[in-house]
Write a protein that holds these residues in place. Structure first.
Motif, PDB file in Angstrom:
ATOM      1  N   ARG A   1      -1.445 -36.576 -16.329  1.00  0.00           N
ATOM      2  CA  ARG A   1      -2.163 -35.990 -16.678  1.00  0.00           C
ATOM      3  C   ARG A   1      -2.101 -36.003 -18.155  1.00  0.00           C
ATOM      4  NH1 ARG A   1      -2.227 -30.538 -15.524  1.00  0.00           N
ATOM      5  NH2 ARG A   1      -1.085 -31.329 -14.293  1.00  0.00           N
ATOM      6  N   HIS A   2      -0.879 -36.827 -18.782  1.00  0.00           N
ATOM      7  CA  HIS A   2      -0.067 -37.543 -20.023  1.00  0.00           C
ATOM      8  C   HIS A   2      -0.932 -38.809 -20.502  1.00  0.00           C
ATOM      9  CE1 HIS A   2       2.755 -37.995 -23.567  1.00  0.00           C
ATOM     10  NE2 HIS A   2       2.217 -38.377 -23.632  1.00  0.00           N
TER      11      HIS A   2
ATOM     12  N   LYS B   1      -4.489 -38.338 -21.589  1.00  0.00           N
ATOM     13  CA  LYS B   1      -4.708 -37.487 -23.448  1.00  0.00           C
ATOM     14  C   LYS B   1      -4.396 -38.831 -24.778  1.00  0.00           C
ATOM     15  CE  LYS B   1      -3.587 -32.871 -21.410  1.00  0.00           C
ATOM     16  NZ  LYS B   1      -2.241 -31.644 -21.741  1.00  0.00           N
ATOM     17  N   CYS B   2      -3.813 -39.876 -24.010  1.00  0.00           N
ATOM     18  CA  CYS B   2      -3.936 -40.447 -25.238  1.00  0.00           C
ATOM     19  C   CYS B   2      -4.365 -41.946 -25.563  1.00  0.00           C
ATOM     20  CB  CYS B   2      -1.824 -41.092 -24.693  1.00  0.00           C
ATOM     21  SG  CYS B   2      -1.077 -40.567 -24.685  1.00  0.00           S
TER      22      CYS B   2
ATOM     23  N   LYS C   1      -8.227 -42.631 -25.149  1.00  0.00           N
ATOM     24  CA  LYS C   1      -9.767 -42.743 -24.968  1.00  0.00           C
ATOM     25  C   LYS C   1     -11.298 -43.804 -24.736  1.00  0.00           C
ATOM     26  CE  LYS C   1      -9.971 -43.254 -30.006  1.00  0.00           C
ATOM     27  NZ  LYS C   1      -9.502 -44.057 -30.023  1.00  0.00           N
TER      28      LYS C   1
ATOM     29  N   ARG D   1     -12.390 -43.597 -16.496  1.00  0.00           N
ATOM     30  CA  ARG D   1     -12.490 -43.083 -17.852  1.00  0.00           C
ATOM     31  C   ARG D   1     -12.983 -43.902 -19.127  1.00  0.00           C
ATOM     32  NH1 ARG D   1      -9.094 -40.215 -14.720  1.00  0.00           N
ATOM     33  NH2 ARG D   1      -8.838 -38.066 -15.238  1.00  0.00           N
TER      34      ARG D   1
ATOM     35  N   THR E   1       3.137 -45.173 -24.486  1.00  0.00           N
ATOM     36  CA  THR E   1       3.982 -43.995 -23.927  1.00  0.00           C
ATOM     37  C   THR E   1       4.654 -44.684 -22.536  1.00  0.00           C
ATOM     38  OG1 THR E   1       2.058 -42.809 -24.383  1.00  0.00           O
ATOM     39  CG2 THR E   1       3.581 -42.566 -21.319  1.00  0.00           C
TER      40      THR E   1
ATOM     41  N   GLU F   1       6.684 -40.433 -25.794  1.00  0.00           N
ATOM     42  CA  GLU F   1       5.425 -40.724 -26.672  1.00  0.00           C
ATOM     43  C   GLU F   1       5.709 -41.034 -27.641  1.00  0.00           C
ATOM     44  OE1 GLU F   1       0.583 -39.523 -28.355  1.00  0.00           O
ATOM     45  OE2 GLU F   1       2.205 -37.450 -26.780  1.00  0.00           O
TER      46      GLU F   1
END
Length: 273
Positions: free
Chosen positions: A33-34, A37-38, A40, A62, A149, A264
């Motif tokens: 989940r983290h 978000k970090c 793209k 993704r 991260t 992070e």
């Protein structure tokens, strides 16, 4: 390398064991989940200790390109087996058997400031004793503004100490406190060296190269993975502790007392290799 041997032995059953463990499923879900978000679509990132490739594959789906490295040839084989026949994922994920201590060799292939980010999940870095050298290498590989991260095993885990004190096993209750202990990838499997650092020391080590953006426990209120069966039999307790977790995991002192801590960071612009 002892850690590679240990994880080779665990590779074939690792996903099945993780799926059967309530807290391991929770850890994988929260870590991913983290990460989504970090990073793209279009980013190129390095994974240190990719294991069976679950996070690399999820990110690749993704649109993230992942250089997935692991010290264990057995783990890399599992990843390659998953990629076989999938043209898109195979193009986005490049696997390599590479111990964390040898990350500097990637500079010859990719060059300085070539990556948009890097990550290492759930304790892979605890098998590498030279954290400062790794911080320097990552700072050289990751471009200014890129994300790093890491989630590592904490030096002090509140639940672990309490759990094993209650079980009258003081050697296990305080095993992390010395900063170095023997662990296993599988119960009864080969021993590996595991290194533990307090959060302040980790941040100080990376500070010359990276700015800390956030910290969170993974987990601190919920029990560690080896106590998962206790929570599996008590869903109401799990739900209650999970609510506490979500409200407090990012606050001091709780992120310093969890099984893992997820940090992070952003690569600063004033670092010169």
């Amino acid at each position: 390398m002892p850690s590679a041997t240990a994880f080779n032995a665990a590779a074939s059953s690792y996903d099945a064991d993780a799926s059967a463990n309530l807290m391991m499923r929770w850890l994988r879900r929260e870590s991913l989940r983290h990460l989504v978000k970090c990073f793209k679509e279009g980013d190129t990132v390095l994974e240190i200790g990719c294991g069976t490739g679950e996070e690399a594959i999820a990110l690749a789906r993704r649109g993230v390109r992942v250089i997935a490295t692991d010290a264990s040839p057995g783990m890399i084989k599992v990843v390659n087996d998953k990629l076989r026949g999938d043209v898109v994922l195979s193009e986005r994920i490049r696997t390599q058997v590479l111990p964390a201590q040898q990350l500097a060799t990637l500079l010859d292939v990719y060059g300085a400031a070539s990556l948009d980010g890097a990550y290492s999940s759930l304790g892979a870095l605890n098998c590498a004793p030279d954290l400062a050298g790794m911080a320097h290498t990552l700072a050289t590989l990751v471009r200014p503004g890129g994300k790093l991260t890491i989630s590592i095993l904490n030096k002090y885990c509140l639940w672990e100490t309490a759990w094993y004190v209650a079980a009258l096993k003081p050697s296990l209750a305080f095993r992390r406190w010395s900063g170095h202990a023997q662990g296993t990838a599988l119960p009864g499997g080969p021993s590996i060296d595991v290194f533990y650092w307090p959060v302040n020391q980790v941040e100080h080590t990376f500070k010359p190269h990276f700015r800390v953006d956030s910290r969170r426990a993974l987990p601190w209120a919920l029990l560690p993975t080896y106590a998962s069966s206790f929570l599996k039999r008590r869903p109401r307790i799990f739900a209650a502790l999970n609510r506490v977790e979500r409200r407090t995991a990012c606050t001091w002192p709780f992120y310093k007392l969890g099984d893992h801590v997820l940090i992070e960071m952003t690569r600063t612009k004033d670092f010169s290799a």
